[in-house]
Design a protein around this motif. Structure first.
Motif, PDB file in Angstrom:
ATOM      1  N   MET A  37       0.751  -1.182   0.112  1.00  0.00           N
ATOM      2  CA  MET A  37       0.093   0.080   0.128  1.00  0.00           C
ATOM      3  C   MET A  37       0.958   1.223   0.024  1.00  0.00           C
ATOM      4  N   GLU A  38       0.997   1.966  -1.002  1.00  0.00           N
ATOM      5  CA  GLU A  38       1.848   3.315  -1.114  1.00  0.00           C
ATOM      6  C   GLU A  38       1.247   4.251  -0.473  1.00  0.00           C
ATOM      7  N   TYR A  39       2.146   5.267  -0.210  1.00  0.00           N
ATOM      8  CA  TYR A  39       2.044   6.588   0.718  1.00  0.00           C
ATOM      9  C   TYR A  39       3.149   7.426   0.218  1.00  0.00           C
ATOM     10  N   LEU A  40       2.703   8.799   0.451  1.00  0.00           N
ATOM     11  CA  LEU A  40       3.631   9.864   0.231  1.00  0.00           C
ATOM     12  C   LEU A  40       4.325  10.153   1.581  1.00  0.00           C
ATOM     13  N   TYR A  41       5.665  10.277   1.743  1.00  0.00           N
ATOM     14  CA  TYR A  41       6.319  10.550   2.912  1.00  0.00           C
ATOM     15  C   TYR A  41       6.861  11.739   2.820  1.00  0.00           C
ATOM     16  N   LEU A  42       6.943  12.807   3.593  1.00  0.00           N
ATOM     17  CA  LEU A  42       7.397  14.050   3.507  1.00  0.00           C
ATOM     18  C   LEU A  42       8.297  14.374   4.816  1.00  0.00           C
ATOM     19  N   THR A  43       9.614  14.482   4.860  1.00  0.00           N
ATOM     20  CA  THR A  43      10.339  14.450   5.622  1.00  0.00           C
ATOM     21  C   THR A  43      11.397  15.595   5.489  1.00  0.00           C
ATOM     22  N   GLU A  44      12.718  15.850   6.313  1.00  0.00           N
ATOM     23  CA  GLU A  44      13.317  16.959   6.170  1.00  0.00           C
ATOM     24  C   GLU A  44      14.808  16.399   6.278  1.00  0.00           C
ATOM     25  N   ASP A  45      15.778  17.070   5.637  1.00  0.00           N
ATOM     26  CA  ASP A  45      17.216  16.745   5.543  1.00  0.00           C
ATOM     27  C   ASP A  45      17.876  17.715   6.905  1.00  0.00           C
ATOM     28  N   ALA A  46      19.194  17.573   7.087  1.00  0.00           N
ATOM     29  CA  ALA A  46      19.692  18.002   8.322  1.00  0.00           C
ATOM     30  C   ALA A  46      19.763  19.543   8.202  1.00  0.00           C
ATOM     31  N   ASP A  47      19.467  20.195   7.172  1.00  0.00           N
ATOM     32  CA  ASP A  47      19.384  21.631   7.013  1.00  0.00           C
ATOM     33  C   ASP A  47      17.952  22.155   7.406  1.00  0.00           C
ATOM     34  N   GLY A  48      16.916  21.293   7.446  1.00  0.00           N
ATOM     35  CA  GLY A  48      15.591  21.562   7.660  1.00  0.00           C
ATOM     36  C   GLY A  48      14.902  21.805   6.485  1.00  0.00           C
ATOM     37  N   VAL A  49      15.275  21.435   5.325  1.00  0.00           N
ATOM     38  CA  VAL A  49      14.793  21.564   3.971  1.00  0.00           C
ATOM     39  C   VAL A  49      13.514  20.334   3.753  1.00  0.00           C
TER      40      VAL A  49
END
Length: 121
Positions: free
Chosen positions: A1-13
């Motif tokens: 079951m697919e989903y969209l994952y929104l995370t951030e890098d070490a710089d907060g982007v």
């Protein structure tokens, strides 16, 4: 079951990844036959949200780690790295961008967006 994952890098982007929940055949409600089931995710709260047609927010981080299930409508999300994704009815959106500059969200079209959101520990 697919989903969209929104995370951030070490710089907060913030940035997107396409992911999938892994499902395994398991007994869930015996004596009913086994079904395909994901590993459990510990949750803290459940909320329902309506974003009215025309709604568009300023750039913001997610208020908590959370998973949104789009029940109706369509929204557009722009990550901090500029990638834009559309989430429509039936879409699953896992948000982990809680510390950096965040993302923007806008309702697309003339229909309200209804979300069921599970907020995680």
């Amino acid at each position: 079951m697919e989903y969209l994952y929104l995370t951030e890098d070490a710089d907060g982007v913030s940035y997107f990844k396409d992911k999938a929940f892994q499902l395994s055949l398991a007994d869930f409600a015996p004596p009913a036959p086994a079904i395909y089931l994901s590993d459990p995710i510990k949750a803290e709260r459940f909320v329902l949200v309506t974003l009215p047609a025309g709604w568009g927010g300023a750039k913001h981080p997610s208020p908590r780690r959370q998973i949104a299930f789009c029940l109706s409508g369509s929204l557009e999300v722009k990550a901090g790295d500029g990638d834009v994704r559309q989430i429509t009815s039936g879409g699953i959106w896992h948000m982990e961008d809680v510390n950096g500059s965040g993302h923007t969200t806008h309702v697309v079209g003339s229909e309200n967006v209804n979300l069921a959101i599970v907020q995680l520990d």
